[in-house]
Design an enzyme around this catalytic site. Sequence first.
Site, PDB file in Angstrom:
ATOM      1  N   ARG A  62       0.820  -1.215   0.000  1.00  0.00           N
ATOM      2  CA  ARG A  62       0.000   0.000   0.000  1.00  0.00           C
ATOM      3  C   ARG A  62       0.849   1.258   0.000  1.00  0.00           C
ATOM      4  O   ARG A  62       0.348   2.361  -0.171  1.00  0.00           O
ATOM      5  CB  ARG A  62      -0.938  -0.020   1.207  1.00  0.00           C
ATOM      6  CG  ARG A  62      -1.974   1.080   1.243  1.00  0.00           C
ATOM      7  CD  ARG A  62      -3.203   0.725   2.105  1.00  0.00           C
ATOM      8  NE  ARG A  62      -2.839   0.083   3.336  1.00  0.00           N
ATOM      9  CZ  ARG A  62      -2.519   0.709   4.478  1.00  0.00           C
ATOM     10  NH1 ARG A  62      -2.489   2.043   4.514  1.00  0.00           N
ATOM     11  NH2 ARG A  62      -2.229   0.035   5.571  1.00  0.00           N
ATOM     12  N   TYR A 113     -17.368  18.093 -13.888  1.00  0.00           N
ATOM     13  CA  TYR A 113     -17.656  16.678 -13.788  1.00  0.00           C
ATOM     14  C   TYR A 113     -18.580  16.415 -12.606  1.00  0.00           C
ATOM     15  O   TYR A 113     -18.352  16.909 -11.495  1.00  0.00           O
ATOM     16  CB  TYR A 113     -16.364  15.886 -13.646  1.00  0.00           C
ATOM     17  CG  TYR A 113     -16.569  14.412 -13.405  1.00  0.00           C
ATOM     18  CD1 TYR A 113     -17.360  13.652 -14.254  1.00  0.00           C
ATOM     19  CD2 TYR A 113     -15.980  13.789 -12.312  1.00  0.00           C
ATOM     20  CE1 TYR A 113     -17.564  12.306 -14.024  1.00  0.00           C
ATOM     21  CE2 TYR A 113     -16.170  12.434 -12.077  1.00  0.00           C
ATOM     22  CZ  TYR A 113     -16.967  11.700 -12.936  1.00  0.00           C
ATOM     23  OH  TYR A 113     -17.168  10.369 -12.699  1.00  0.00           O
ATOM     24  N   ASP A 183      -7.966  20.408 -13.523  1.00  0.00           N
ATOM     25  CA  ASP A 183      -8.215  19.080 -14.075  1.00  0.00           C
ATOM     26  C   ASP A 183      -7.856  19.138 -15.556  1.00  0.00           C
ATOM     27  O   ASP A 183      -8.537  19.805 -16.344  1.00  0.00           O
ATOM     28  CB  ASP A 183      -9.690  18.708 -13.883  1.00  0.00           C
ATOM     29  CG  ASP A 183     -10.009  17.290 -14.331  1.00  0.00           C
ATOM     30  OD1 ASP A 183      -9.333  16.769 -15.247  1.00  0.00           O
ATOM     31  OD2 ASP A 183     -10.946  16.685 -13.779  1.00  0.00           O
ATOM     32  N   LYS A 208      -8.898   7.915 -18.737  1.00  0.00           N
ATOM     33  CA  LYS A 208      -9.318   8.474 -20.017  1.00  0.00           C
ATOM     34  C   LYS A 208      -8.153   8.511 -21.009  1.00  0.00           C
ATOM     35  O   LYS A 208      -7.665   7.479 -21.435  1.00  0.00           O
ATOM     36  CB  LYS A 208      -9.918   9.858 -19.782  1.00  0.00           C
ATOM     37  CG  LYS A 208     -10.950   9.938 -18.652  1.00  0.00           C
ATOM     38  CD  LYS A 208     -12.126   8.997 -18.835  1.00  0.00           C
ATOM     39  CE  LYS A 208     -13.291   9.320 -17.907  1.00  0.00           C
ATOM     40  NZ  LYS A 208     -13.016   9.157 -16.465  1.00  0.00           N
TER      41      LYS A 208
END
Length: 371
Positions: A62, A113, A183, A208
Amino acid sequence: MPNQLPNDARGPSLHQYRPHPDTIAISAGRPERRPDAPLNQPIVPASTYVGGDGTEWVGYGRYGNPGWSALEDAVGALEGGTALAFASGMAAAAAVFSSIPPDAVVVIPEHCYLGVASLAHEHAQRHGLTVRTVDITDTERVLAAADGARLIWLESPANPTMEVADLAAIAAGRPDGCLLLVDNTFATPILQQPIGLGSDIVLHSATKFLSGHSDALCGMLIFADGREELLEAAESARKLHGATPGVLEAYLVLRGIRTLSVRVRHAESTARTLAETLAEHPLVERVRYPGFGSMLAIELPDASAADTMINSLRLWVHATSLGGVESSLERRRRWPSELKSVPEGLVRMSVGLEHVDDLIADLRQALDLIT
């Protein structure tokens, strides 16, 4: 440094300047060059690591992975900062919001978004965050809203309405102590590098365009030099909340980045042609294209017309995501929770790599079926 080529990859003059993004996308995040070394960073499926007696060891799955590090090196180099990889774009966004004081003020776009808008308002309801929404195309209003704010959150182009902000002017005019996050998912670092324009943090849904093949969930945060405290807070949030990317996903995104430039530039050329063609169709009331990139949106008379077109397409894929090699689209207001300011007939379109003539022909035959 993450924005430079490895020492052994530099020629006699490469160290004197920052390579072009097209070159960085190919060269960054590679293993050390030595005889019989792999050209690509291998997948390391490890949850546990052998301990060490110093400070430079991972310890647990992790906390780090060689695959994440390679991806972070590449994306950091492309954006001109230091990158952290996350399980998704929303995991990256949540890491930012988790570091904002409960009583702070955050400025977000009136069109953005849906997930980010929902996250901001959730923090407002649960933690007392003040959320101010603005038209990002109006720089003066953005700066006015930023008075007393901890963070300006921008999407440029905005999702799904494609507005563009003056990033440099907002970065230069914001009040002292106000952070700027951009973004950059739609533009990608091939077309826009917000840190060079004054941004403190850049966010990507690497699911994306960076990945580009609709097969990996991943998010990225990139921090400008001098913002180590923000980087450390985000890394702590990633560890504590378990928002780590999968090793296969990191590998797939890094592989996708190798073709990012050619994909973006090809799709951008097609998108421009589509925008010009669709603007001439009598049923298309408005084309929203920012002038760069491969995302656009069209407005049809109403939801029924948009749904008829979408359901009649043969090549375009009806899907909620974007940025893949396949061209996809959707009517955003089909989601009940979508912002009400988004027109009912707006169709967001992500242009892929198919031949432009085939994409146009498919759209025309679908539009002709609207009555």
